[in-house]
Design a protein around this motif. Structure first.
Motif, PDB file in Angstrom:
ATOM      1  N   GLY A  19       3.271  31.143 -14.806  1.00 59.00           N
ATOM      2  CA  GLY A  19       1.833  31.346 -14.766  1.00 59.00           C
ATOM      3  C   GLY A  19       1.102  30.102 -14.322  1.00 59.00           C
ATOM      4  N   GLY A  20      -0.157  30.299 -14.044  1.00 56.91           N
ATOM      5  CA  GLY A  20      -1.059  29.172 -13.900  1.00 56.91           C
ATOM      6  C   GLY A  20      -1.773  28.995 -15.221  1.00 56.91           C
ATOM      7  N   LEU A  21      -2.939  28.424 -15.175  1.00 57.83           N
ATOM      8  CA  LEU A  21      -3.757  28.305 -16.364  1.00 57.83           C
ATOM      9  C   LEU A  21      -4.185  29.706 -16.808  1.00 57.83           C
ATOM     10  CD1 LEU A  21      -4.900  25.900 -18.020  1.00 57.83           C
ATOM     11  CD2 LEU A  21      -7.023  26.200 -16.736  1.00 57.83           C
ATOM     12  N   LEU A  22      -3.994  30.006 -18.079  1.00 54.44           N
ATOM     13  CA  LEU A  22      -4.342  31.320 -18.603  1.00 54.44           C
ATOM     14  C   LEU A  22      -5.642  31.228 -19.398  1.00 54.44           C
ATOM     15  CD1 LEU A  22      -0.834  32.497 -19.859  1.00 54.44           C
ATOM     16  CD2 LEU A  22      -1.943  33.049 -17.687  1.00 54.44           C
ATOM     17  N   ARG A  23      -6.419  32.276 -19.308  1.00 56.01           N
ATOM     18  CA  ARG A  23      -7.719  32.304 -19.989  1.00 56.01           C
ATOM     19  C   ARG A  23      -7.707  33.339 -21.105  1.00 56.01           C
ATOM     20  NH1 ARG A  23     -13.088  31.814 -16.312  1.00 56.01           N
ATOM     21  NH2 ARG A  23     -14.193  30.406 -17.721  1.00 56.01           N
ATOM     22  N   THR A  24      -7.541  32.924 -22.346  1.00 57.34           N
ATOM     23  CA  THR A  24      -7.343  31.574 -22.834  1.00 57.34           C
ATOM     24  C   THR A  24      -6.237  31.617 -23.869  1.00 57.34           C
ATOM     25  OG1 THR A  24      -9.741  31.172 -22.609  1.00 57.34           O
ATOM     26  CG2 THR A  24      -8.499  29.582 -23.902  1.00 57.34           C
ATOM     27  N   THR A  25      -5.475  30.549 -24.003  1.00 56.01           N
ATOM     28  CA  THR A  25      -4.468  30.433 -25.052  1.00 56.01           C
ATOM     29  C   THR A  25      -4.760  29.175 -25.865  1.00 56.01           C
ATOM     30  OG1 THR A  25      -2.941  29.073 -23.750  1.00 56.01           O
ATOM     31  CG2 THR A  25      -2.746  31.479 -23.523  1.00 56.01           C
ATOM     32  N   ASP A  26      -3.983  28.982 -26.929  1.00 54.04           N
ATOM     33  CA  ASP A  26      -4.162  27.769 -27.724  1.00 54.04           C
ATOM     34  C   ASP A  26      -3.969  26.530 -26.856  1.00 54.04           C
ATOM     35  OD1 ASP A  26      -4.453  29.500 -29.802  1.00 54.04           O
ATOM     36  OD2 ASP A  26      -2.563  29.022 -30.796  1.00 54.04           O
ATOM     37  N   ALA A  27      -2.991  26.588 -25.947  1.00 54.47           N
ATOM     38  CA  ALA A  27      -2.670  25.430 -25.120  1.00 54.47           C
ATOM     39  C   ALA A  27      -3.744  25.148 -24.077  1.00 54.47           C
ATOM     40  CB  ALA A  27      -1.315  25.617 -24.441  1.00 54.47           C
ATOM     41  N   SER A  28      -4.441  26.190 -23.616  1.00 53.00           N
ATOM     42  CA  SER A  28      -5.450  25.991 -22.569  1.00 53.00           C
ATOM     43  C   SER A  28      -6.875  25.887 -23.106  1.00 53.00           C
ATOM     44  CB  SER A  28      -5.381  27.130 -21.541  1.00 53.00           C
ATOM     45  OG  SER A  28      -5.786  28.361 -22.115  1.00 53.00           O
TER      46      SER A  28
END
Length: 256
Positions: A192-201
């Motif tokens: 994946g790329g940046l995901l909207r939204t996880t704890d990490a992002s």
């Protein structure tokens, strides 16, 4: 041999929060029995058991970087469901957040940061694979899905330690596919790329999300739920002839 997702026992490492929680929920929605692995997020893991029942969900604590923990987890899962783990999603992410402003530069980063990410991504996947092999081989069926990143192809933000570990995990994914194919076990990666939204992002500024969205053909940032759908594909009968592949799921931003 093709086995429906509803007939699988699925282990999701780091499956209690963030992207892992979306993956766990996606498999549960398809009728699978799911082992929700956690290291610290016991309450979130147990919430899956409360929601779906013990017949469908099992919460097990294990540090995937510790081989004995993983062996005990797989044995506990077999005892709980009276069936071997047939599907693994190596998702666990060891203490990392996507914050480009706070990342360590090449001038300051030390090998300890690399070692931590390699242990989480590579050792974690290796430990988990080794622990489930006997059951998969006996069943004549297995699905292993690793979680990668499009930063390997497009290091727009140089997260040196994280990206290097995921690149190594991609190599391991492909060597495992060659080794385990004769056993009826497929091994693939979803990146994946940046995901909207996880704890990490969550630490990523909104402006970065907007910039990424504008750069994709779909003009939006991929969600954890959309990413989890791609993981389901590799576990499904429709992917029975697919192995050693890396599927980039980022709205078309990166072409692999």
């Amino acid at each position: 041999m093709a086995t429906a997702i509803a007939d699988q026992v699925v282990l999701v490492t780091g499956g209690a929060r963030g992207l892992g929680a979306s993956i766990s929920r996606a498999f549960l929605a398809q009728g699978a029995r799911v082992v929700v692995n956690y290291r610290r997020s016991e309450e979130s893991a147990q919430a899956f058991v409360t929601e779906f029942g013990r017949e469908r969900a099992c919460a097990v604590r294990a540090d995937v970087t510790v081989e004995s923990d993983v062996v005990d987890m797989v044995e506990a899962a077999r005892d709980h469901f009276d069936a071997p783990v047939t599907t693994v999603v190596s998702n666990a992410l060891v203490d990392f957040v996507f914050d480009g402003d706070a990342r360590a530069s090449v001038d300051t980063i030390g090998w300890d940061a690399f070692d931590q990410q390699f242990r989480g991504s590579v050792a974690g996947a290796l430990n988990t694979t080794k622990a489930v092999l006997a059951g998969m081989r006996k069943a004549g069926f297995g699905r292993i899905v690793t979680i990668g990143t499009n930063l390997v192809q497009n290091p727009v933000v140089p997260y040196h330690d994280y990206t290097a570990a995921k690149a190594a995990l991609l190599a391991l994914t492909r060597t495992l596919s060659a080794d385990l194919g004769p056993d009826g076990i497929t091994v693939n990666m979803v990146s994946g790329g940046l995901l909207r939204t996880t704890d990490a992002s969550a630490a990523t500024p909104s402006a970065v999300f907007d910039m990424i969205a504008a750069s994709t053909p779909l003009r939006r940032v991929t969600t954890p739920t959309e990413f989890a759908d791609a993981v389901l594909f590799f576990a499904s009968p429709w992917a029975r002839a697919v192995t050693g592949q890396n599927l980039v799921v980022d709205g078309g931003l990166v072409k692999d």
